[in-house]
Design an enzyme around this catalytic site. Sequence first.
Site, short mmCIF file in Angstrom:
data_model
loop_
_atom_site.label_atom_id
_atom_site.label_comp_id
_atom_site.label_asym_id
_atom_site.label_seq_id
_atom_site.Cartn_x
_atom_site.Cartn_y
_atom_site.Cartn_z
N ASN A 33 -10.81 7.73 5.39
CA ASN A 33 -9.88 7.73 6.52
C ASN A 33 -8.49 7.35 6.05
OD1 ASN A 33 -8.99 8.00 9.15
ND2 ASN A 33 -9.77 6.02 9.84
N LYS A 88 -9.79 -1.63 3.32
CA LYS A 88 -8.94 -0.44 3.30
C LYS A 88 -7.57 -0.75 2.71
CE LYS A 88 -7.89 3.50 6.21
NZ LYS A 88 -6.55 3.85 5.74
N GLN A 148 4.53 10.70 7.34
CA GLN A 148 3.74 11.07 6.16
C GLN A 148 3.83 12.56 5.87
OE1 GLN A 148 -0.14 9.59 7.16
NE2 GLN A 148 0.43 7.45 6.85
N LYS A 150 0.83 -1.21 0.00
CA LYS A 150 0.00 0.00 0.00
C LYS A 150 0.87 1.25 0.00
CE LYS A 150 -2.62 1.07 3.69
NZ LYS A 150 -2.55 2.50 4.14
N SER A 151 1.92 1.25 0.80
CA SER A 151 2.78 2.42 0.90
C SER A 151 3.48 2.71 -0.42
CB SER A 151 3.83 2.19 2.00
OG SER A 151 3.20 2.01 3.25
N SER A 154 9.21 6.44 12.29
CA SER A 154 8.92 5.69 11.06
C SER A 154 9.89 6.04 9.94
CB SER A 154 7.46 5.93 10.62
OG SER A 154 6.56 5.64 11.64
N HIS A 162 -8.60 -1.67 9.84
CA HIS A 162 -8.22 -2.90 9.14
C HIS A 162 -7.15 -3.68 9.88
CE1 HIS A 162 -4.79 -0.58 6.92
NE2 HIS A 162 -5.29 0.22 7.86
N ARG A 163 -6.19 -2.99 10.48
CA ARG A 163 -5.09 -3.71 11.13
C ARG A 163 -5.52 -4.38 12.43
NH1 ARG A 163 -1.67 -3.42 7.43
NH2 ARG A 163 -1.21 -1.49 6.32
N ASP A 177 2.84 0.09 11.96
CA ASP A 177 1.73 -0.67 11.37
C ASP A 177 1.75 -2.14 11.76
OD1 ASP A 177 0.63 1.54 10.22
OD2 ASP A 177 1.30 1.11 8.19
N GLU A 217 -5.67 5.02 12.28
CA GLU A 217 -7.09 4.91 11.96
C GLU A 217 -7.97 4.89 13.21
OE1 GLU A 217 -5.18 3.44 8.16
OE2 GLU A 217 -4.67 3.70 10.26
N GLY A 273 -5.15 8.34 5.73
CA GLY A 273 -4.21 9.33 6.24
C GLY A 273 -3.09 9.61 5.28
N ASP A 301 -8.16 2.42 0.06
CA ASP A 301 -7.24 3.55 0.19
C ASP A 301 -6.68 3.99 -1.15
OD1 ASP A 301 -7.56 3.98 2.87
OD2 ASP A 301 -5.47 3.54 3.41
N ARG A 333 2.84 6.01 -3.08
CA ARG A 333 3.96 6.86 -3.46
C ARG A 333 4.19 6.82 -4.97
NH1 ARG A 333 4.38 5.61 1.66
NH2 ARG A 333 5.62 6.87 3.11
#
Length: 427
Positions: free
Chosen positions: A90, A411, A168, A20-21, A194, A385-386, A310, A338, A92, A47, A25
């Site tokens: 949501n 998500k 972020q 996802k990350s 992070s 989700h996590r 995460d 989230e 972020g 997302d 990007r």
Amino acid sequence: MITITPVHTLDAVVTVPGSKSLTQRALIAAALADGPSQLRGPLASEDTHFTMQALRAMGITCDDSNPDCWLVQGTGGRIDEPAGDIFLGNNGTATRFLTSVAALGHGRFHITGSERMAQRPILPLMEALRGWQVDIVSDGGTGCPPLTIMASGLAGGRTVLPEGKSSQYLSSLLLVAPYAAVPAELEVRGEILSQPYVAMTLAVMADFGIRVEAAPGFNAFRIPQGHYQGRTYAIEGDASGASYFWAAAAVIGGRVTVANVPVPSLQGDAKLLPYLARMGCRIDQTDAGIMVTGPEVLEGIELDMGDMPDVAPTLAVVAAFAEGTTIINNIGHLRIKECDRLSAVVTELRRMGAEVEEEPARMIIHGKKNGSNLHGAVIATYDDHRMAMSFAVAGLRIPGVTISNEQCVVKSFPDFWERFGRMAGNR
């Protein structure tokens, strides 16, 4: 609701969706690039759908009709004024990234989201953008979305990000900085959490043709002017998504191989593996992928998860099955995800019978061998989700674990339950 069926053994090879990350990007870099790009192996999720829809509203053509290869027609940094609000749920990452992308445009941009997104801070990013002469306000004066941007491009020069509590913010600024009117410089104050996500951003920028000069510790950057160049870009399998399958092997004492997370990986969440090894798991790089084999008895450890928030919930669930105490430090930033993930994980582990202490920036889990003190429960997911995916792992060993609002996984991992079920041999 979905009730997890316990298993006695595990021996499976799985694949996970794209990161996802990295997908988000790469979408930004491709959208700003000169010419077309192909994104291979992307993550199609709620997302990334929000991100793509926002880019389309800003005039970028994105074709996701082939789920394995998306086509993005870059505009060379031209951002159109959207016809209406940009709603990002949501998400972020997208909210922070697209706030800076909007600043490249000319006109009014109104960025909104879910009720929870309106509680998630963005003021440090706003202040840094103001240093580049961006007219941006929080509609409610809270330092959170919704946001209104009267955009006229980035002035560039020097600005300060007053805190690095969310990587972020920093990644958002870096991604757009090459398009400033003059070369951009960025100072970051305070602890930068992070950091692997910042390194990931710099790697994606370099892959699309922009190399940033970064000081040790990521507290200062010089970003050259330039344009990203369209290209074919392959996206790694998602290490955060892989964590639940590796955790399953740890908790059951079985063996699970994830086929499509490379070694080395751009993703900091792959660093979960050495922590699982410290708890007693065996980690092997095989021809099929990265294999985790769980031990007969997991051992509690102390660790710092500031760089991988995460997967902190994943590790916390594994720790509940370990003998001895596990202390997870430096996770105060879980509270602005989230949901307040630190409090939520503690609450739900206690609901299952675990002995857990909650502190402002850490949790202490007093585990029992193989989770002998745990029992079934209906797990609240907080629309996160996590939370859903982490506690699914517990249900593989403990009867009666039911996950509420299980669809929140869309998500980041829309077919999680199908893949999780196949791993466990249930479907």
